[in-house]
Write a protein that holds these residues in place. Structure first.
Motif, PDB file in Angstrom:
ATOM      1  N   THR A 357      23.979  24.109  45.907  1.00 18.88           N
ATOM      2  CA  THR A 357      23.565  25.351  46.572  1.00 18.88           C
ATOM      3  C   THR A 357      22.738  26.269  45.681  1.00 18.88           C
ATOM      4  O   THR A 357      22.365  27.364  46.100  1.00 18.88           O
ATOM      5  CB  THR A 357      24.784  26.124  47.101  1.00 18.88           C
ATOM      6  N   ILE A 358      22.430  25.850  44.471  1.00 17.82           N
ATOM      7  CA  ILE A 358      21.554  26.654  43.605  1.00 17.82           C
ATOM      8  C   ILE A 358      20.159  26.660  44.225  1.00 17.82           C
ATOM      9  O   ILE A 358      19.556  25.605  44.426  1.00 17.82           O
ATOM     10  CB  ILE A 358      21.535  26.077  42.181  1.00 17.82           C
ATOM     11  N   SER A 359      19.654  27.823  44.538  1.00 19.58           N
ATOM     12  CA  SER A 359      18.407  27.921  45.311  1.00 19.58           C
ATOM     13  C   SER A 359      17.166  27.630  44.478  1.00 19.58           C
ATOM     14  O   SER A 359      16.197  27.059  44.984  1.00 19.58           O
ATOM     15  CB  SER A 359      18.296  29.305  45.957  1.00 19.58           C
ATOM     16  N   ASP A 360      17.160  28.031  43.220  1.00 23.75           N
ATOM     17  CA  ASP A 360      16.007  27.789  42.358  1.00 23.75           C
ATOM     18  C   ASP A 360      16.005  26.329  41.912  1.00 23.75           C
ATOM     19  O   ASP A 360      16.916  25.877  41.212  1.00 23.75           O
ATOM     20  CB  ASP A 360      16.067  28.718  41.144  1.00 23.75           C
ATOM     21  N   GLU A 361      14.989  25.580  42.327  1.00 20.05           N
ATOM     22  CA  GLU A 361      14.981  24.141  42.090  1.00 20.05           C
ATOM     23  C   GLU A 361      15.009  23.796  40.613  1.00 20.05           C
ATOM     24  O   GLU A 361      15.763  22.913  40.178  1.00 20.05           O
ATOM     25  CB  GLU A 361      13.748  23.514  42.753  1.00 20.05           C
ATOM     26  N   ALA A 362      14.198  24.481  39.807  1.00 18.56           N
ATOM     27  CA  ALA A 362      14.158  24.175  38.378  1.00 18.56           C
ATOM     28  C   ALA A 362      15.514  24.453  37.728  1.00 18.56           C
ATOM     29  O   ALA A 362      15.996  23.660  36.898  1.00 18.56           O
ATOM     30  CB  ALA A 362      13.061  24.980  37.703  1.00 18.56           C
ATOM     31  N   MET A 363      16.128  25.566  38.101  1.00 19.17           N
ATOM     32  CA  MET A 363      17.438  25.891  37.543  1.00 19.17           C
ATOM     33  C   MET A 363      18.496  24.905  38.023  1.00 19.17           C
ATOM     34  O   MET A 363      19.374  24.493  37.251  1.00 19.17           O
ATOM     35  CB  MET A 363      17.836  27.311  37.937  1.00 19.17           C
ATOM     36  N   ARG A 364      18.404  24.502  39.288  1.00 15.94           N
ATOM     37  CA  ARG A 364      19.361  23.517  39.805  1.00 15.94           C
ATOM     38  C   ARG A 364      19.286  22.232  38.996  1.00 15.94           C
ATOM     39  O   ARG A 364      20.316  21.667  38.606  1.00 15.94           O
ATOM     40  CB  ARG A 364      19.084  23.243  41.280  1.00 15.94           C
ATOM     41  N   HIS A 365      18.080  21.765  38.733  1.00 15.68           N
ATOM     42  CA  HIS A 365      17.932  20.526  37.979  1.00 15.68           C
ATOM     43  C   HIS A 365      18.416  20.698  36.534  1.00 15.68           C
ATOM     44  O   HIS A 365      18.980  19.775  35.951  1.00 15.68           O
ATOM     45  CB  HIS A 365      16.479  20.057  38.016  1.00 15.68           C
ATOM     46  N   GLN A 366      18.206  21.874  35.966  1.00 16.13           N
ATOM     47  CA  GLN A 366      18.699  22.145  34.616  1.00 16.13           C
ATOM     48  C   GLN A 366      20.228  22.085  34.584  1.00 16.13           C
ATOM     49  O   GLN A 366      20.821  21.495  33.668  1.00 16.13           O
ATOM     50  CB  GLN A 366      18.218  23.520  34.151  1.00 16.13           C
ATOM     51  N   CYS A 367      20.874  22.680  35.591  1.00 20.35           N
ATOM     52  CA  CYS A 367      22.338  22.659  35.669  1.00 20.35           C
ATOM     53  C   CYS A 367      22.841  21.241  35.897  1.00 20.35           C
ATOM     54  O   CYS A 367      23.870  20.828  35.328  1.00 20.35           O
ATOM     55  CB  CYS A 367      22.814  23.589  36.771  1.00 20.35           C
TER      56      CYS A 367
END
Length: 399
Positions: A357-367
């Protein structure tokens, strides 16, 4: 025993009237289907004021989110009900109460928990329940100790292993935890940006040997009656209260699996928090997740050792110092299983909202990358992480 058929909402109301044991059963007038999982129908049974009184849950003969192309045993409903009844006998405070079950219809009635909320949702929303981790540790200590060789007589334990044989559901775990993420399989799901990370996992021979060992112990060690799926979406919380539900994966297996799955879900939330909260909130919440992991393990280990001193029935297993030695191996297993949960929830079939559910794609992939990295680290280093404080330090080092 009833003949199986899929319940409608009206059927669920009538079933609850007949079997829930509530006062004034005629006051039950409606059903609301609320199942959002992969496997079952779940109905809230409502009275005339729209208040939910009990839950009717029925197993479907296939994986709901896939369809009839993936059939499933209906016996899982019996195993779920009986697992919760056994666990509830030893830890009623933290186990959902089963009011009735019918193996032929693959249905159970359980207490309504509308005054609770799903723990995963609260973790994502940064709502803190200070007693939850310790209460989960208490549940695991009491449920696992009392179904182990420390407490059960040998003949009874061996009979129970047979009663809770759950091969089809265990096969799902064996595949989704220990095989699919490490091979090219159609059930896996991950974004193209993680392809290099996935390739590195699949090419890491040492990692796969360690996972093979974890799978082998899952296949062969009947230490206690596990819940089998202790994740934050199967736990309800309220102020000062916690209830565990959804035990259809119950079977006799290695204790570290339940502990590791529980810790893994707290660490999945840890990995996702930078994408869910602002910088300061995320930092504080991540430290709280690490404290939760610590509290979970210490509550489990302390509770188990206290029970072993007080209630062990085998004279040799009651020998002072043995329970502590035994729990060291449970700990090593738990760290490894924690790592497999992190990996399979990131690139396998069943993901978690803490990451997805992380909306920011780059941040989601980092997590997601952090979850994969941490998972691999814990699997490989499990035997060299001596205690929970060392685990917390290792998580911090991972970033």
């Amino acid at each position: 025993m009833s003949v199986y058929h899929t319940l409608t909402a009206a059927d669920a109301v009538e079933y609850a009237r007949r079997h829930a044991g509530v006062d004034q059963p005629g006051a039950l007038v409606a059903a609301e289907e609320v199942g959002d999982g992969n496997l079952n129908l779940v109905f809230k049974i409502l009275d005339g004021q729209g208040v939910s009184r009990v839950i009717v849950k029925q197993a479907l003969p296939y994986v709901r989110c896939v369809g009839e192309s993936w059939p499933l045993t209906l016996d899982r409903a019996r195993i779920e009900a009986e697992t919760l009844l056994v666990h509830g006998g030893f830890c009623p405070r933290h186990t959902v109460r089963i009011l009735h079950h019918d193996a032929g219809l693959a249905v159970m009635i359980q207490e309504d928990l509308s005054d609770h909320t799903i723990w995963r949702r609260e973790l994502i929303n940064n709502v803190y329940y200070p007693q939850a981790a310790g209460q989960l540790g208490e549940y695991l200590a009491r449920a696992l100790f009392h179904t182990s060789d420390f407490y059960q007589l040998p003949q009874h334990k061996k009979a129970e292993v047979g009663r809770f044989s759950n091969p089809e559901m265990c096969q799902i775990t064996e595949d989704l935890f220990f095989t699919d993420p490490y091979i090219d399989h159609e059930r896996n799901a991950y974004p193209p940006s993680l392809a290099a990370d996935v390739a590195a996992i699949r090419g890491d021979g040492a990692l796969k040997v360690a996972v093979a060992g974890l799978k082998h112990r899952f296949l062969s060690q009947a230490q206690a009656l596990l819940h089998g799926d202790v994740h934050s979406g199967s736990i309800f919380v309220a102020e000062g209260r916690l209830k565990v539900i959804d035990a259809e994966f119950g079977y006799y297996g290695p204790m570290g699996f339940d502990l590791g799955t529980a810790m893994g879900n707290l660490l999945l939330n840890y990995c996702g928090l930078p994408g869910l909260l602002d910088l300061r909130q995320a930092a504080d919440a991540r430290e709280q997740r690490l404290r939760d992991v610590r509290e979970l393990w210490l509550a489990f280990a302390g509770g188990f050792q206290a029970l072993a001193l007080e209630k062990s029935r085998d004279i040799m297993l009651a020998e002072p110092g043995y329970a502590r030695q035994f729990l060291h191996q449970v700990w090593v297993d738990a760290v490894g299983y924690c790592g497999t949960e992190l990996i399979r929830r990131t690139i396998g079939f069943a993901h978690v909202a803490d990451l997805d559910t992380i909306s920011d794609e780059a941040m989601r992939h980092q997590c997601q990358r952090q979850a994969l990295s941490l998972g691999g680290t814990l699997i490989l280093a499990a035997a060299r992480i001596p205690d929970v404080d060392a685990l917390v330090a290792r998580v911090r080092q991972n970033g």
